[in-house]
Write a protein that holds these residues in place. Structure first.
Motif, PDB file in Angstrom:
ATOM      1  N   UNK B  46       0.791  -1.004  -0.204  1.00  0.00           N
ATOM      2  CA  UNK B  46      -0.159   0.020  -0.374  1.00  0.00           C
ATOM      3  C   UNK B  46       0.958   1.464   0.457  1.00  0.00           C
ATOM      4  N   UNK B  47       0.095   1.965  -1.121  1.00  0.00           N
ATOM      5  CA  UNK B  47       1.181   3.447  -1.536  1.00  0.00           C
ATOM      6  C   UNK B  47       0.453   4.204  -0.161  1.00  0.00           C
ATOM      7  N   UNK B  48      -0.977   5.212  -0.827  1.00  0.00           N
ATOM      8  CA  UNK B  48      -1.253   5.441  -0.026  1.00  0.00           C
ATOM      9  C   UNK B  48      -2.859   5.394  -0.673  1.00  0.00           C
ATOM     10  N   UNK B  49      -3.568   6.400   0.409  1.00  0.00           N
ATOM     11  CA  UNK B  49      -4.869   6.036   0.459  1.00  0.00           C
ATOM     12  C   UNK B  49      -5.833   7.302   0.603  1.00  0.00           C
ATOM     13  N   UNK B  50      -6.732   7.130   0.518  1.00  0.00           N
ATOM     14  CA  UNK B  50      -7.353   8.875   0.345  1.00  0.00           C
ATOM     15  C   UNK B  50      -9.039   8.418   1.061  1.00  0.00           C
ATOM     16  N   UNK B  51      -9.471   9.342   1.889  1.00  0.00           N
ATOM     17  CA  UNK B  51     -10.772   8.641   2.435  1.00  0.00           C
ATOM     18  C   UNK B  51     -11.527  10.198   1.564  1.00  0.00           C
ATOM     19  N   UNK B  52     -11.259  10.769   0.880  1.00  0.00           N
ATOM     20  CA  UNK B  52     -11.725  12.376   0.024  1.00  0.00           C
ATOM     21  C   UNK B  52     -11.023  13.330  -0.171  1.00  0.00           C
TER      22      UNK B  52
END
Lengths: 112, 111
Positions: B46-52
């Motif tokens: 996992x590199x990046x995640x975004x919730x919005x």
């Protein structure tokens, strides 16, 4: 590391045989999921089992979960050549239901 | 129904060049979005995640960055590529925070 670890790394069977893959992890989990990846493609979700469940079925797939041993198994019955793919387990743990930690996968080859 | 797109499908770039990979999701709103990298024969990192929109969390320090300029658009960038950036990049989305749905991936080769 919370990473799931699949075993074996590679498995080769004949069409019609059953295939069993195992996944071990090191921490308490919220749920454990199995994904499939055909060569060079994205992953496809197969099945999710929650920490309070012990077994789930979906078609020819059977997943078991033993939280006391921190392990899960994926059984594919009556395998077909089209089942040839890599299979990954992934876990969510703690307060992070939105983050999956993947294992390195098992490469399954089903010979016709 | 929901679909997820990634482009380009394949990219060959020289070391030191910039990078921009795009991921878009259709048929849903306010998804969680993820960028993963998969080295040959390995699992997913996992590199990046975004919730919005505008909310990016980085999992691994590296020379990559991510942005989410619109609700259903997730971009992976680099100002200067390294050889070690080669790999298979996968975008994923989730509507309910558990099962993730993956795009077809972008294969990046840095020479």
């Amino acid at each position: 590391s919370q990473q799931g670890e699949e075993d074996p790394q590679a498995l080769s069977i004949q069409e019609g045989e059953n295939a069993t893959m195992n996944c071990s992890y090191k921490t308490s989990i919220n749920n454990l999921q199995w994904y499939r990846q055909n060569s060079g493609r994205g992953l496809v979700h197969l099945i999710l089992i929650r920490s309070n469940e012990r077994e789930k079925h979906s078609g020819r797939l059977r997943v078991t979960l033993d939280t006391s041993k921190k392990s899960s198994s994926l059984l594919i019955t009556a395998s077909r050549a089209a089942d040839t793919a890599s299979y990954f387990c992934a876990i969510t743990s703690g307060g992070s239901n939105y983050k999956l930690t993947f294992g390195k996968g098992t490469l399954l080859t089903v010979n016709p | 129904s929901q679909t997820i797109h990634q482009w380009p499908a394949t990219l060959v770039q020289p070391v030191g060049s910039p990078l921009s990979l795009e991921c878009t999701v259709e048929g849903t709103s306010n998804p969680n979005l993820y960028w993963y990298r998969q080295a040959a024969g390995r699992g997913l990192q996992l590199l990046f995640y975004s919730v919005g929109i505008g909310q990016i969390s980085s999992e691994v320090p590296q020379n990559l960055s991510a942005s989410r300029p619109q609700d259903r658009q997730f971009i992976l960038s680099s100002k200067k590529l390294l050889l070690s950036d080669s790999g298979f990049y996968l975008c994923a989305w989730t509507p309910r925070l558990e099962t993730q749905y993956f795009g077809p991936g972008t294969r990046l080769l840095v020479l």
